[in-house]
Design an enzyme around this catalytic site. Structure first.
Site, PDB file in Angstrom:
ATOM      1  N   GLY A  77       0.822  -1.301  -0.053  1.00 49.99           N
ATOM      2  CA  GLY A  77      -0.017  -0.169   0.032  1.00 49.99           C
ATOM      3  C   GLY A  77       0.974   1.412  -0.182  1.00 49.99           C
TER       4      GLY A  77
ATOM      5  N   ASN B 106      -7.526   4.318   8.827  1.00 47.09           N
ATOM      6  CA  ASN B 106      -6.998   3.274   9.576  1.00 47.09           C
ATOM      7  C   ASN B 106      -6.947   3.083  11.023  1.00 47.09           C
ATOM      8  OD1 ASN B 106      -5.065   5.381   8.778  1.00 47.09           O
ATOM      9  ND2 ASN B 106      -3.772   4.187   9.912  1.00 47.09           N
TER      10      ASN B 106
ATOM     11  N   GLN C 228      -7.272   0.040   4.033  1.00 43.68           N
ATOM     12  CA  GLN C 228      -8.286  -0.364   5.149  1.00 43.68           C
ATOM     13  C   GLN C 228      -9.478  -1.048   4.476  1.00 43.68           C
ATOM     14  OE1 GLN C 228      -7.546  -1.526   8.021  1.00 43.68           O
ATOM     15  NE2 GLN C 228      -5.469  -0.507   8.040  1.00 43.68           N
TER      16      GLN C 228
ATOM     17  N   SER D  69      -3.499  -3.189  -0.199  1.00 39.83           N
ATOM     18  CA  SER D  69      -2.523  -3.773   0.248  1.00 39.83           C
ATOM     19  C   SER D  69      -2.715  -5.109   0.613  1.00 39.83           C
ATOM     20  CB  SER D  69      -1.646  -3.025   1.532  1.00 39.83           C
ATOM     21  OG  SER D  69      -0.708  -4.006   2.094  1.00 39.83           O
TER      22      SER D  69
ATOM     23  N   HIS E 234      -1.653  -7.774   2.788  1.00 45.48           N
ATOM     24  CA  HIS E 234      -1.622  -8.468   4.191  1.00 45.48           C
ATOM     25  C   HIS E 234      -2.914  -7.680   4.890  1.00 45.48           C
ATOM     26  CE1 HIS E 234       0.308  -5.357   6.547  1.00 45.48           C
ATOM     27  NE2 HIS E 234       0.452  -4.659   5.423  1.00 45.48           N
TER      28      HIS E 234
ATOM     29  N   THR F 175      11.357  -7.813 -12.106  1.00 43.65           N
ATOM     30  CA  THR F 175      10.830  -9.201 -12.236  1.00 43.65           C
ATOM     31  C   THR F 175       9.416  -9.394 -11.466  1.00 43.65           C
ATOM     32  OG1 THR F 175      12.989  -9.928 -12.767  1.00 43.65           O
ATOM     33  CG2 THR F 175      11.363 -11.408 -12.374  1.00 43.65           C
TER      34      THR F 175
ATOM     35  N   CYS G  31       1.953   1.882  11.907  1.00 46.03           N
ATOM     36  CA  CYS G  31       3.148   2.659  11.698  1.00 46.03           C
ATOM     37  C   CYS G  31       3.435   3.773  12.542  1.00 46.03           C
ATOM     38  CB  CYS G  31       2.716   3.379  10.238  1.00 46.03           C
ATOM     39  SG  CYS G  31       2.397   1.977   8.995  1.00 46.03           S
TER      40      CYS G  31
END
Length: 382
Positions: A69, A149, A177, A197, A199, A235, A323
């Protein structure tokens, strides 16, 4: 363990891990090659792209895979600002954005751009009239998160999108979120760019995507190769892309049931904490919030001490976003909605997941009540 920190990260679903496994060692071909072995990887990547596009009512060529994200937010803001700098150098955002947006805006200011940081009200909503009044002839981008969030408030995205479209200004939303938690239709919401994102919805860490509406220009974020339609070199992370695609597929299939379950659990926790514990303040709107978000500020306590006491009972929660944990400053989100520093430091966020049970939330609420009372008694003795 009772895990109530799903806004920070979610456990990878077993089906997601299983779908990724073959692409680590067996089907390891480079997705950018033209021979058949590499073609298997390319097909897996494109299948994931199609799944995610379908989840947003978008087209596959509008989905670009990233490493998460924060990268998607950086690319959306920097890439758009650079691509449209001949048109203008003004960006509009809010004071409660994730730091991936706020710090990128500060970077843009250092590069000569002007940024308007809109305030929010006590529930965390941006004022639509103020937003529209902030648009200038040189405004190139509006960036407002889909859902916060920390406090879970869901912004009036459709109205913001309509305002942006009416003024021919691009609209980006950080949906890290929200994606996988609530339905998102990029056409209905008039979204031009969207960040997500993996996860956060039971996918692998280190994966994400950026939706870029067809026709929207963005500067290449990583130079060096032709991957992702020449806009992001490197890649392809085939196992990760397969994983985020599988996670998206599961999220869409199970969303209605999860919204129903988590909203019931959320509302019960909010009601119980509000009625059983005096001196509490619910952060975020009572109803226009993420289904899994519970965020309270408690008078006369310190949030991180409460977290340690809960951790001693094997209950995982947070005092702010992952964060900003350990910051000496109060949450910028709580400050923006009017919480005084002492009250902001007494904040607890609990975010539910698909495996959260009624028994777990009952235990958690009892533990919060018990330890808030304990901390207040200790404070009054000092």
């Amino acid at each position: 363990m009772i895990y109530l920190d799903h806004a920070a990260t979610t456990p990878m679903a077993e089906q997601v891990a299983a779908s990724m496994q073959p692409y680590f060692a067996k089907n390891y071909g480079n997705a950018s090659t033209i021979y058949e072995f590499g073609e298997k990887s390319r097909q897996a990547v494109e299948h994931a792209r199609t799944v995610i596009a379908h989840s947003l009512h978008a087209r596959p060529n509008e989905i670009y895979f990233t490493a998460g994200g924060s990268e998607s937010d950086n690319w959306a803001l920097k890439g758009t600002a650079e691509a449209y700098r001949s048109r203008g150098r003004h960006v509009i955002t809010t004071q409660i954005e994730h730091h991936a947006v706020l710090h990128t805006c500060k970077y843009l200011e250092e590069q000569g751009y002007e940024v308007t940081y809109l305030p929010v009200d006590a529930q965390g909503f941006v004022n639509l009239q103020q937003l529209e009044a902030s648009i200038r002839p040189d405004t190139v981008l509006i960036s407002v998160m889909f859902a916060n969030n920390e406090i879970g408030t869901m912004e009036p995205i459709a109205q913001i999108g309509r305002i942006a479209r009416r003024h021919e200004v691009l609209f980006h939303t950080d949906a890290v979120q929200a994606y996988g938690q609530v339905p998102i239709n990029v056409d209905f919401y008039h979204i031009d760019l969207l960040s997500a994102s993996g996860h956060k919805f039971y996918g692998p860490k280190g994966t994400g995507f950026l939706y870029i509406r067809d026709g929207v220009k963005t500067a290449s974020f990583i130079h060096g190769g032709g991957q992702e339609q020449g806009r992001r070199a490197g890649t392809e992370n085939v196992p990760g892309i397969v994983g985020i695609g599988t996670a998206a597929e599961i999220a869409m299939r199970t969303m209605s049931e999860r919204i129903y379950r988590e909203t019931r659990l959320r509302d019960w926790m909010i009601r119980e904490i509000s009625t059983r514990i005096p001196g509490v303040w619910l952060n975020g709107d009572r109803y226009a919030r993420l289904p899994n978000n519970v965020n309270f500020s408690f008078e006369e306590i310190e949030g991180e001490t409460l977290l340690l006491l809960l951790d001693a009972k094997d209950i995982c929660a947070s005092a702010a976003s992952a964060c900003s944990t350990g910051s000496a400053e109060p949450s910028h989100v709580l400050t923006a909605i009017g919480r005084k520093p002492q009250l902001a430091f007494g904040t607890l966020r609990m975010t539910l997941g698909e495996a959260t049970t009624w028994e777990e939330v009952r235990v958690a609420v009892d533990a919060v009540e018990e330890n808030v009372k304990l901390l207040r008694e200790v404070a009054r003795m000092e």
